[in-house]
Scaffold this active site. Structure first.
Site, short mmCIF file in Angstrom:
data_model
loop_
_atom_site.label_atom_id
_atom_site.label_comp_id
_atom_site.label_asym_id
_atom_site.label_seq_id
_atom_site.Cartn_x
_atom_site.Cartn_y
_atom_site.Cartn_z
N MET A 98 0.87 -1.31 0.15
CA MET A 98 -0.13 0.00 -0.18
C MET A 98 1.00 1.19 0.05
O MET A 98 1.50 1.51 0.87
CB MET A 98 -0.89 0.00 1.04
CG MET A 98 -2.04 -1.09 1.16
SD MET A 98 -3.13 -0.91 2.73
CE MET A 98 -2.19 -1.69 3.86
N GLN A 116 8.09 -4.20 -5.37
CA GLN A 116 7.14 -3.92 -6.35
C GLN A 116 7.34 -2.85 -7.19
O GLN A 116 7.72 -1.74 -6.40
CB GLN A 116 5.64 -3.90 -5.72
CG GLN A 116 4.76 -4.01 -6.76
CD GLN A 116 3.33 -3.66 -6.61
OE1 GLN A 116 3.06 -2.40 -6.17
NE2 GLN A 116 2.43 -4.39 -6.59
N CYS A 121 -2.47 -0.78 -10.31
CA CYS A 121 -2.80 0.70 -9.67
C CYS A 121 -3.82 1.20 -10.50
O CYS A 121 -3.59 1.37 -11.87
CB CYS A 121 -1.47 1.40 -9.72
SG CYS A 121 -1.66 2.99 -9.05
N LYS A 172 0.96 -8.61 -9.62
CA LYS A 172 -0.04 -8.53 -8.79
C LYS A 172 -1.14 -7.64 -9.69
O LYS A 172 -0.90 -6.71 -10.25
CB LYS A 172 0.05 -7.70 -7.39
CG LYS A 172 -1.33 -7.25 -6.85
CD LYS A 172 -0.57 -6.84 -5.37
CE LYS A 172 -2.02 -6.37 -4.71
NZ LYS A 172 -2.63 -5.08 -5.00
N ASN A 188 -6.96 -11.58 -2.99
CA ASN A 188 -6.87 -10.30 -2.15
C ASN A 188 -7.99 -9.40 -2.33
O ASN A 188 -8.69 -9.35 -3.52
CB ASN A 188 -5.71 -9.57 -2.75
CG ASN A 188 -5.47 -8.18 -2.48
OD1 ASN A 188 -5.54 -6.98 -3.17
ND2 ASN A 188 -5.60 -7.90 -1.03
N GLY A 189 -8.27 -8.89 -1.48
CA GLY A 189 -9.43 -7.91 -1.28
C GLY A 189 -10.72 -8.16 -0.33
O GLY A 189 -11.18 -9.08 -0.24
N ASP A 190 -10.70 -7.27 0.60
CA ASP A 190 -11.85 -7.13 1.54
C ASP A 190 -11.51 -8.45 2.85
O ASP A 190 -12.42 -8.61 3.46
CB ASP A 190 -13.12 -7.42 0.98
CG ASP A 190 -13.42 -6.48 -0.14
OD1 ASP A 190 -12.89 -5.23 -0.10
OD2 ASP A 190 -14.22 -6.92 -1.15
N GLY A 242 -4.39 -5.89 3.05
CA GLY A 242 -4.01 -4.62 3.03
C GLY A 242 -4.64 -4.07 4.13
O GLY A 242 -4.13 -3.83 5.25
N ARG A 243 -5.84 -3.19 3.72
CA ARG A 243 -6.42 -2.36 4.76
C ARG A 243 -6.86 -2.98 6.18
O ARG A 243 -6.58 -1.97 7.03
CB ARG A 243 -7.61 -1.74 4.14
CG ARG A 243 -7.30 -0.80 3.02
CD ARG A 243 -8.45 -0.56 2.16
NE ARG A 243 -9.15 -1.87 1.59
CZ ARG A 243 -10.43 -1.72 0.80
NH1 ARG A 243 -10.71 -0.56 0.66
NH2 ARG A 243 -10.67 -2.77 0.09
C1 LIG Z 1 -3.86 3.51 0.22
C2 LIG Z 1 -3.48 2.22 -0.49
C3 LIG Z 1 -2.20 2.21 -1.40
C4 LIG Z 1 -1.97 0.99 -2.32
N1 LIG Z 1 -1.12 1.04 -2.83
C5 LIG Z 1 -0.65 0.03 -3.55
C6 LIG Z 1 0.49 -0.30 -4.14
O1 LIG Z 1 1.54 0.34 -4.05
N2 LIG Z 1 0.67 -1.49 -4.89
C7 LIG Z 1 -0.32 -2.41 -5.15
O2 LIG Z 1 -0.28 -3.38 -5.68
N3 LIG Z 1 -1.60 -2.20 -4.51
C8 LIG Z 1 -1.80 -1.28 -3.76
N4 LIG Z 1 -2.79 -1.03 -3.04
C9 LIG Z 1 -3.98 -2.08 -3.01
C10 LIG Z 1 -3.67 -2.91 -1.93
O3 LIG Z 1 -2.76 -3.70 -1.96
C11 LIG Z 1 -4.85 -4.18 -1.95
O4 LIG Z 1 -4.71 -4.76 -3.43
C12 LIG Z 1 -6.25 -3.56 -1.74
O5 LIG Z 1 -6.43 -2.54 -0.87
C13 LIG Z 1 -7.40 -4.56 -1.77
O6 LIG Z 1 -7.09 -5.44 -0.49
P1 LIG Z 1 -7.52 -4.92 0.92
O7 LIG Z 1 -9.04 -4.96 0.88
O8 LIG Z 1 -6.89 -6.17 1.80
O9 LIG Z 1 -7.10 -3.74 1.22
C14 LIG Z 1 -3.16 -0.08 -2.45
C15 LIG Z 1 -4.38 0.12 -1.54
C16 LIG Z 1 -4.36 1.31 -0.72
C17 LIG Z 1 -5.74 1.48 0.35
#
Ligand SMILES: Cc1cc2nc3c(=O)[nH]c(=O)nc-3n(C[C@H](O)[C@H](O)[C@H](O)COP(=O)(O)O)c2cc1C
Length: 349
Positions: free
Chosen positions: A20, A74, A104, A143, A204-206, A228-229
């Site tokens: 992130m 990455q 992205c 990714k 990945n996601g949620d 992530g979040r």
């Molecule tokens: C603030 C923020 C920054 C992110 N930056 C990247 C990044 O640099 N590279 C990437 O592959 N995904 C990035 N993502 C996406 C996350 O890696 C992830 O795919 C996405 O948030 C869904 O997963 P989650 O629901 O577990 O957060 C970012 C997400 C957020 C919220």
């Protein structure tokens, strides 16, 4: 739901801290890794344009601790020569894995053809992956999002092509670029990719709690999960999921753990940057982390309005002392999601 390997690199447990930008820097990864349950960490995405021009910021972003290993760097971009050169630099820096960002959604990245923009030009993506493969000996991973638009979901096709190019792990965030972060990630596509390729596949996601992680492993047969979040709200989430995967009762952090995580984060930040930047980062994490804490709304306001290291440390001390003495802080309630969002917006406005 067991450890898996990216070539000979064991991802154990099969849980990855999702990259992130602006969040998963050196200090945040250190904090989360130390809580346990993280099988691999990934850098924030790093621009190949910056890296190949020796930008000091890119260099900083490549830093990692040995304790983080396995660690992936990455990269994002769209120029095959620069992508290959940056990949080589990441390997020289000591990364165990090189990951290409194909997800992205930010306009400034997509406009230049990078991130999820690569999903619209598969011949270019193929060339990039092949060129990178020639320039590195560490595993190359991808990714990606499910597609660029909601009517053009091509992640299965992209994954098959990537495997042909020598990609050794695929991570899908099951949203399209068009969706950004709206709606829910489509994990059925994780299963489709898993059935279409032979390399390991992570979803990945949620994922924000133990139950959703276990359900997604079972439903899709994926090898790993990226979170992530959820890690910002709950730094123990990886440990808890790992406990559940091992058939144990998920660890419940104590009040003392929660205090420690905030203090430790501030200590790491203070070691790594000047006070103003450390305060900013601390407030960013606190905005998420205070969700679900008793009296969290007032505590968050206090943290957001702290102007110095001393003030922030004092506010943390008062908050936890009050709770551990069973005192009342603010209205002592755990807020609803809507209240949390409202107060975060009010503070950042
Ligand atoms: C603030 C923020 C920054 C992110 N930056 C990247 C990044 O640099 N590279 C990437 O592959 N995904 C990035 N993502 C996406 C996350 O890696 C992830 O795919 C996405 O948030 C869904 O997963 P989650 O629901 O577990 O957060 C970012 C997400 C957020 C919220």
């Amino acid at each position: 739901m067991k450890p898996f390997k990216i070539r000979d690199i064991k991802i154990d447990p099969p849980l990855i801290l999702s990259p992130m930008a602006g969040v998963t820097d050196f200090t945040f990864r250190r904090l989360i890794k130390k809580r346990g349950g993280v099988g691999m960490t990934v850098s924030e995405f790093i621009s190949v344009e910056g890296m190949t021009r020796n930008s000091p910021q890119s260099k900083r972003m490549m830093r990692f601790l040995d304790a983080e290993r396995p660690f992936a760097i990455q990269i994002f971009g769209s120029n095959p020569d620069r992508m290959a050169m940056a990949a080589e630099m990441a390997e020289e820096q000591g990364a165990d894995v090189l990951d290409v960002n194909c997800g992205c959604p930010a306009p400034k990245v997509v406009k230049k053809g990078g991130g999820s923009g690569l999903l619209t030009d598969l011949p270019l993506l193929e060339r990039i992956l092949k060129d990178i493969k020639k320039s590195i000996s560490i595993p190359l991973t991808l990714k990606l999002r499910s597609g660029f638009t909601n009517s053009d979901i091509n992640c299965v096709e992209v994954s098959k092509m990537a495997e042909q190019c020598g990609v050794e792990h695929i991570a899908l965030h099951g949203r399209t670029r068009e969706q950004r972060y709206s709606g829910l990630a489509n994990w059925d596509l994780v299963k489709e990719i898993k059935n279409a390729v032979t390399v390991p596949v992570s979803g990945n996601g949620d994922v924000t709690n133990v139950e959703s992680a276990v359900e997604k492993f079972e439903r899709t047969g994926c090898d790993g999960i990226l979170v992530g979040r959820g890690a910002m709200q709950n730094p123990w989430l990886f440990r808890q999921i790992n406990d559940a995967l091992k058939g144990l009762k998920p660890y419940e952090p104590t009040l003392a753990d929660k205090q420690e995580v905030l203090l430790e984060f501030f200590e790491y930040l203070s070691e790594d940057m000047h006070e103003k930047a450390a305060l900013g980062k601390m407030k960013q994490l606190a905005g998420q982390f205070t969700k679900g804490l008793r009296g969290g709304a007032k505590f968050r306001q206090k943290l957001f309005h702290s102007q110095s290291a001393d003030e922030i440390l004092e506010n943390i001390g008062v908050y936890f002392d009050t709770l551990s003495n069973n005192g009342t802080y603010g209205d002592n309630r755990v807020e609803t999601e809507v209240e949390i969002l409202d107060s975060c917006e009010a503070v950042s406005a």
